[in-house]
Design an enzyme around this catalytic site. Structure first.
Site, PDB file in Angstrom:
ATOM      1  N   ARG A   1       0.856  -1.184   0.000  1.00  0.00           N
ATOM      2  CA  ARG A   1       0.000   0.000   0.000  1.00  0.00           C
ATOM      3  C   ARG A   1       0.891   1.232   0.000  1.00  0.00           C
ATOM      4  O   ARG A   1       1.912   1.271   0.709  1.00  0.00           O
ATOM      5  CB  ARG A   1      -0.910   0.036   1.240  1.00  0.00           C
TER       6      ARG A   1
ATOM      7  N   GLU B   1      -2.750   7.575  -4.621  1.00  0.00           N
ATOM      8  CA  GLU B   1      -3.152   6.967  -5.900  1.00  0.00           C
ATOM      9  C   GLU B   1      -4.647   7.071  -6.178  1.00  0.00           C
ATOM     10  O   GLU B   1      -5.061   7.062  -7.347  1.00  0.00           O
ATOM     11  CB  GLU B   1      -2.722   5.495  -5.955  1.00  0.00           C
TER      12      GLU B   1
ATOM     13  N   HIS C   1      -1.026  -0.012  -9.494  1.00  0.00           N
ATOM     14  CA  HIS C   1      -1.670  -0.975  -8.593  1.00  0.00           C
ATOM     15  C   HIS C   1      -2.214  -2.187  -9.370  1.00  0.00           C
ATOM     16  O   HIS C   1      -3.411  -2.499  -9.332  1.00  0.00           O
ATOM     17  CB  HIS C   1      -2.795  -0.283  -7.808  1.00  0.00           C
TER      18      HIS C   1
HETATM   19  N1  LIG Z   1      -0.593  -4.359  -5.057  1.00  0.00           N
HETATM   20  C1  LIG Z   1      -1.595  -5.227  -5.007  1.00  0.00           C
HETATM   21  O1  LIG Z   1      -2.219  -5.491  -6.044  1.00  0.00           O
HETATM   22  C2  LIG Z   1      -1.950  -5.916  -3.709  1.00  0.00           C
HETATM   23  C3  LIG Z   1      -2.808  -7.012  -3.773  1.00  0.00           C
HETATM   24  C4  LIG Z   1      -3.109  -7.703  -2.577  1.00  0.00           C
HETATM   25  C5  LIG Z   1      -2.600  -7.298  -1.371  1.00  0.00           C
HETATM   26  N2  LIG Z   1      -1.806  -6.210  -1.346  1.00  0.00           N
HETATM   27  C6  LIG Z   1      -1.274  -5.757  -0.045  1.00  0.00           C
HETATM   28  O2  LIG Z   1      -0.445  -6.778   0.497  1.00  0.00           O
HETATM   29  C7  LIG Z   1      -0.652  -6.819   1.906  1.00  0.00           C
HETATM   30  C8  LIG Z   1      -0.223  -8.169   2.461  1.00  0.00           C
HETATM   31  O3  LIG Z   1      -1.109  -9.157   1.976  1.00  0.00           O
HETATM   32  P1  LIG Z   1      -1.041 -10.667   2.538  1.00  0.00           P
HETATM   33  O4  LIG Z   1      -2.101 -11.413   1.817  1.00  0.00           O
HETATM   34  O5  LIG Z   1       0.353 -11.165   2.513  1.00  0.00           O
HETATM   35  O6  LIG Z   1      -1.502 -10.419   4.051  1.00  0.00           O
HETATM   36  P2  LIG Z   1      -1.193 -11.343   5.318  1.00  0.00           P
HETATM   37  O7  LIG Z   1      -2.207 -10.938   6.321  1.00  0.00           O
HETATM   38  O8  LIG Z   1      -1.086 -12.776   4.926  1.00  0.00           O
HETATM   39  O9  LIG Z   1       0.253 -10.851   5.789  1.00  0.00           O
HETATM   40  C9  LIG Z   1       0.484  -9.613   6.393  1.00  0.00           C
HETATM   41  C10 LIG Z   1       1.643  -9.774   7.340  1.00  0.00           C
HETATM   42  O10 LIG Z   1       1.898  -8.498   7.945  1.00  0.00           O
HETATM   43  C11 LIG Z   1       2.134  -8.715   9.323  1.00  0.00           C
HETATM   44  N3  LIG Z   1       1.805  -7.498  10.073  1.00  0.00           N
HETATM   45  C12 LIG Z   1       0.580  -7.008  10.357  1.00  0.00           C
HETATM   46  N4  LIG Z   1       0.679  -5.891  11.081  1.00  0.00           N
HETATM   47  C13 LIG Z   1       1.989  -5.671  11.266  1.00  0.00           C
HETATM   48  C14 LIG Z   1       2.716  -4.654  11.940  1.00  0.00           C
HETATM   49  N5  LIG Z   1       2.089  -3.648  12.573  1.00  0.00           N
HETATM   50  N6  LIG Z   1       4.049  -4.724  11.941  1.00  0.00           N
HETATM   51  C15 LIG Z   1       4.677  -5.748  11.301  1.00  0.00           C
HETATM   52  N7  LIG Z   1       4.045  -6.734  10.645  1.00  0.00           N
HETATM   53  C16 LIG Z   1       2.712  -6.697  10.622  1.00  0.00           C
HETATM   54  C17 LIG Z   1       1.257  -9.874   9.727  1.00  0.00           C
HETATM   55  O11 LIG Z   1       1.732 -10.506  10.914  1.00  0.00           O
HETATM   56  C18 LIG Z   1       1.345 -10.759   8.498  1.00  0.00           C
HETATM   57  O12 LIG Z   1       2.381 -11.700   8.597  1.00  0.00           O
HETATM   58  C19 LIG Z   1      -2.147  -6.486   2.063  1.00  0.00           C
HETATM   59  O13 LIG Z   1      -2.438  -5.946   3.328  1.00  0.00           O
HETATM   60  C20 LIG Z   1      -2.370  -5.473   0.972  1.00  0.00           C
HETATM   61  O14 LIG Z   1      -2.174  -4.170   1.509  1.00  0.00           O
HETATM   62  C21 LIG Z   1      -1.465  -5.507  -2.474  1.00  0.00           C
END
Ligand SMILES: NC(=O)c1ccc[n+]([C@@H]2O[C@H](COP(=O)([O-])OP(=O)(O)OC[C@H]3O[C@@H](n4cnc5c(N)ncnc54)[C@H](O)[C@@H]3O)[C@@H](O)[C@H]2O)c1
Length: 331
Positions: A233, A262, A294
């Site tokens: 993000r 964005e 994105h």
């Molecule tokens: N660019 C894109 O098209 C796109 C698409 C999907 C997801 N995303 C982003 O990717 C992110 C991750 O997705 P995911 O499926 O791997 O999620 P997920 O929930 O599987 O993993 C997120 C990780 O972040 C960790 N985390 C949460 N809060 C934290 C903090 N305060 N400090 C440190 N670590 C922390 C969690 O413990 C977890 O391991 C989503 O939140 C989303 O913002 C982007």
């Protein structure tokens, strides 16, 4: 009753229509949900929204006044939703908690490779029949260190790719992922990760604690020749501070699939308008920066899974079932 889907891309429309075929009528709009477009939804019970929808309190109030009871968000991240306001208004909000993490991880890897090996610049040159190599030198990633911030589903998928390329792995997360530890990832404080990583990739969600996780001091702690990739993000990076470091000539490459301002830009054609965002305008001028709109999730597989899960979320709502995808009501 018909469902109204906002922010539907042309490639996505047939997949949405297929997913809802035997379920409900659904009308797809290409406009994004915001305060101007929210009144269109009046008279519907369910709307489906895309990643850049504005689901702040003002928009939710317009939706609620128009009779909307459920929002089916077609993304994992929900930082764009005011959950308190939705709860207060008695709405149900569901998201898609799982879809192919490979879509995003593979794209993040592609950004890293593209900036490292100067693929875009090389392509522009050869189109112009300029076949010189000067300025196109990259580095082997084999044997170098990848730092993964956020080792959940996408971070783990990225770590597997980097491991396959022979990279050493450092990780930072509030919770360690045993699958990453099995790949040899060493969890370290984020300051150590910044200082030691050749490639830094962001996969934590955007929340109050992670906003501007990459601020001026984090950027200064990174190696001058680091590669930085953000496919999570935009708000994770202080973009103005990043511009400052890039102006000083730092970083081998920066790949950004997301940008903190964005909304209102990405997914739209702004090519004929005056550029208002000076930070983004500056970012795209750096030869070592690659910005995409994105699109990391945008594979047939992931989008198919997102729309299928959205259809299931709507069915669950209709039939009064609660799944892990429901954000509001909270219990
Ligand atoms: N660019 C894109 O098209 C796109 C698409 C999907 C997801 N995303 C982003 O990717 C992110 C991750 O997705 P995911 O499926 O791997 O999620 P997920 O929930 O599987 O993993 C997120 C990780 O972040 C960790 N985390 C949460 N809060 C934290 C903090 N305060 N400090 C440190 N670590 C922390 C969690 O413990 C977890 O391991 C989503 O939140 C989303 O913002 C982007």
């Amino acid at each position: 009753m018909e469902i109204l889907a906002f922010g539907v891309q042309a490639d996505e429309k047939p997949l949405i229509e297929r997913a809802f075929r035997d379920l409900e009528d659904i009308r797809c709009l290409d406009v994004f949900l915001n305060e101007d477009t929210a009144p269109i939804a009046a008279g519907h019970e369910i709307v489906s929204t895309s990643v850049n929808a504005d689901l702040g309190a003002a928009v939710l109030e317009i939706l609620a006044a128009g009779g909307i009871r459920m929002v089916a968000q077609r993304s994992t991240g929900f930082n764009n939703v005011d959950l308190e306001a939705a709860e207060r208004l008695g709405m149900t909000v569901a998201r898609v908690s799982y879809y192919s993490p490979y879509s995003v991880a593979e794209f993040a890897w592609a950004l890293a490779m593209a900036v490292n090996r100067r693929i875009v610049r090389a392509s522009i040159r050869t189109r112009d029949f300029d076949f010189r190599l000067h300025g196109l030198m990259g580095r082997d990633l084999h044997g170098r260190t990848a730092g993964v911030l956020g080792t959940g589903k996408i971070g783990e998928a990225f770590a597997r790719i980097a491991h396959g390329f022979g990279m050493r792995l450092l990780g930072w997360d509030v919770a360690e992922n045993p699958a990453c530890a099995e790949l040899g990832m060493r969890y370290v404080p984020k300051e150590e990760l910044f200082a030691r990583s050749d490639l830094i990739t962001l996969h934590v969600p955007l929340m109050a604690e992670t906003r501007h996780l990459i601020d001026a001091s984090a950027l200064k702690a990174m190696r001058d020749d680091a590669i930085l990739v953000n496919s999570s993000r935009g708000g994770l990076i202080d973009s103005a501070a990043l511009v400052g470091e890039l102006r000083a000539g730092r970083f081998t490459g920066v790949g950004l699939d997301v940008y903190e301002a964005e909304a209102g830009l990405f997914y739209l054609d702004k090519s004929l308008e005056a550029v208002e965002d000076d930070t983004l305008a500056r970012l795209v001028t750096f030869p070592n920066v690659l910005v995409t709109s994105h699109q990391a999730y945008y594979t047939e597989d992931a989008v198919g899974q997102i729309v299928d899960a959205t259809a299931r979320n709507v069915l669950d709502y209709r039939e009064g079932r609660r799944s892990e995808n429901v954000l509001v009501p909270r219990s």
